[in-house]
Design a protein around this motif. Structure first.
Motif, mmCIF file in Angstrom:
data_model
loop_
_atom_site.group_PDB
_atom_site.id
_atom_site.type_symbol
_atom_site.label_atom_id
_atom_site.label_comp_id
_atom_site.label_asym_id
_atom_site.label_seq_id
_atom_site.Cartn_x
_atom_site.Cartn_y
_atom_site.Cartn_z
ATOM 1 N N ALA A 232 0.869 -1.182 0.000
ATOM 2 C CA ALA A 232 0.000 0.000 0.000
ATOM 3 C C ALA A 232 0.903 1.229 0.000
ATOM 4 C CB ALA A 232 -0.924 -0.015 1.215
ATOM 5 N N ARG A 248 -4.587 8.433 0.263
ATOM 6 C CA ARG A 248 -4.759 7.863 -1.077
ATOM 7 C C ARG A 248 -3.493 7.116 -1.465
ATOM 8 N NH1 ARG A 248 -3.431 9.215 -6.182
ATOM 9 N NH2 ARG A 248 -2.663 11.271 -5.573
ATOM 10 N N CYS A 249 -3.661 5.868 -1.866
ATOM 11 C CA CYS A 249 -2.532 5.042 -2.277
ATOM 12 C C CYS A 249 -2.353 5.078 -3.790
ATOM 13 C CB CYS A 249 -2.724 3.595 -1.801
ATOM 14 S SG CYS A 249 -2.652 3.434 -0.011
ATOM 15 N N ASP A 251 -2.479 2.884 -5.996
ATOM 16 C CA ASP A 251 -3.438 2.106 -6.789
ATOM 17 C C ASP A 251 -4.852 2.668 -6.724
ATOM 18 O OD1 ASP A 251 -4.146 1.482 -4.209
ATOM 19 O OD2 ASP A 251 -3.674 -0.654 -4.353
ATOM 20 N N ARG A 253 -6.668 3.307 -3.971
ATOM 21 C CA ARG A 253 -7.416 3.020 -2.753
ATOM 22 C C ARG A 253 -7.386 4.204 -1.791
ATOM 23 N NH1 ARG A 253 -4.922 -2.496 -0.623
ATOM 24 N NH2 ARG A 253 -3.062 -1.566 -1.593
#
Length: 488
Positions: A232, A248-249, A251, A253
């Motif tokens: 993450a 906010r990651c 990817d 997420r």
């Protein structure tokens, strides 16, 4: 789901915070960019063997000593600790041999046999070491960045040269300090004292890798309801209404939280906050201007069965009496720490050996834009030459060592940077400077009310220091009284 606490980074600081806060009933989420949690506590595996990345030994674990209560609270005293020999650190400077003994009285008694004229100065020095450890029992009663102001405002080199007349003794007292960065012009006296005191109380190794610490904390965190998400990679901390609201990651997420703790370098943390009403330019500039300590060049060796007997101490070797400056050169290597992992099969023979020497970032400039596995032949050759130099120096202690080696694995500060995200692969975090203590000592608090910091970059580094720093961070959330009750 909206978590009470989101912790970014799963090094020791992040794990300790998660352990304390999940036990206190908070819903806790840890976000880790790597495939496994643990930071510099994690181990790596090669050809059926596991190797440590950053942990080698720890001090103050006997009941009543400085680290015992925090480790007991964290469930870490149950791990398979092995106490080192009474002469736990042994030093060779040129052809002369010295020992650091466990116990303050033994420490003074042994050194004064070599330096009888310095007996009174040694006793004064030990009194200061004791004072440092005793005062740490009351850390939570004060503001951590103000508590040690007088010791942080004194230079370690200045203190040593003012206190001791014998230059060799100064080198001896400093010789076990590869667990910190020795810089004449900046190192605070408190950092020097803290980096030595707990080990003189008592010194310990683990029968197994440093990942045992991480694994124990992780198991407890999960049993207490905490969550850990790996792979993450955080890209942004989003602020709304003068508070952080989510992470906010890379990817895409999103993870919502009420409070946030960063166990990542403060400069990296600031870079994640793209727009802020609270995080002003002057704070960002201050954090971004702070220098980092040097990293370590580590040679991990697998030795042939039944060729080298295990030694239950740490061996320091210096080619010349220049303990404070030898790291400014790389070849030939002139200073080294040799650590042996306790045999896990119960035998009296070594299976693994680590050789460590400082490495400054400027030595790695040709490869700073590269990544693991793509650094080229010149980098491989540099590692080979330096590893050979380390083995050469280690052979002063273990004659014929190279003939007993079956596998060699090398890491540099670049390795640490890429795996842990630590800027410049720093071994001890942000460089503390006694001339500018209020600039280089960081509080867990930030200009954002619900963002806290933890880890080695704030006040103290090492296993001992990061654990105490995590207590400061958690005290901002659960209060000092709660932590004192947990530490009883």
């Amino acid at each position: 789901m909206k978590y009470d606490i989101i912790i970014i980074g799963s090094g020791l600081g992040g794990l300790v915070c998660a352990h304390i806060l999940s036990k206190a009933g908070k819903s806790v989420l840890i976000l880790e960019k790597e495939t496994q949690p643990g930071g510099c506590l994690q181990t790596y595996r090669r050809n059926g063997m596991t190797f440590d990345t950053g942990f080698h030994y720890v001090g103050g674990l006997e009941e009543g000593q400085s680290l015992y209560k925090p480790f007991k609270m964290l469930g870490l005293t149950k791990l398979p600790w092995k106490r080192l020999d009474e002469a736990f650190d042994r030093i060779r400077i040129e052809e002369q041999e010295f020992s650091f003994m466990q116990g303050y009285d033994n420490f003074v008694k042994t050194l004064q046999t070599h330096f009888p004229k310095e007996r009174k100065a040694l006793q004064q020095y030990v009194s200061l070491l004791k004072q440092t450890e005793e005062e740490q029992q009351h850390l939570l009663n004060s503001n951590p960045t103000a508590f040690f102001s007088s010791l942080f405002e004194t230079g370690a080199w200045q203190y040593l040269t003012d206190t001791f007349q014998n230059s060799l003794l100064i080198n001896v007292l400093s010789a076990t300090s590869l667990k910190m960065e020795l810089q004449k012009e900046s190192l605070p006296l408190f950092s020097f004292l803290h980096g030595n005191a707990s080990f003189i109380e008592s010194s310990w190794r683990l029968k197994g890798g440093g990942s045992l610490i991480a694994d124990s904390l992780i198991q407890d965190i999960r049993n207490q309801g905490g969550e850990i998400v790996c792979q993450a990679t955080v890209e942004e901390l989003i602020e709304k209404g003068r508070n952080l609201v989510c992470v906010r990651c890379s990817d895409g997420r999103l993870f919502e939280g009420k409070q946030f703790i960063s166990d990542v370098h403060p400069a990296v943390t600031c870079s994640w906050i793209k727009q802020s009403e609270c995080l002003r330019g002057i704070y960002r500039k201050r954090i971004g201007s702070l220098e980092n300590t040097f990293g370590m060049f580590t040679v991990s060796l697998v030795v042939k069965p039944r060729t080298i007997k295990y030694f239950n101490w740490n061996q320091y070797i210096y080619q010349e009496p220049d303990v404070w400056t030898f790291h400014q050169k790389n070849i030939p290597v002139k200073g080294l720490l040799i650590c042996a992992r306790p045999p896990e099969d119960g035998s009296e023979y070594l299976q693994q050996l680590d050789l460590l020497t400082p490495m400054t970032w400027d030595k790695l400039k040709p490869w700073t834009e590269t990544h693991i596995g793509h650094r080229g032949e010149s980098y491989t050759e540099m590692k080979r030459l330096l590893a050979d130099e380390c083995i050469r120096l280690a052979e002063q202690f273990i004659p014929g060592l190279r003939n007993s080696v079956t596998q060699t694995y090398v890491s540099t500060p670049l390795t640490y940077r890429d795996y842990t995200g630590t800027p410049e692969g720093s071994a001890y975090g942000i460089r503390k400077d006694y001339r500018y203590p209020m600039m280089t000592l960081l509080s867990p608090r930030t200009p954002l009310p619900n963002l806290l910091l933890t880890g080695q970059n704030l006040i103290l580094h090492g296993i001992h220091g990061v654990t105490l720093t995590a207590l400061f961070t958690c005290a901002e959330i659960v209060g000092k009284e709660y932590l004192w009750n947990q530490l009883k």
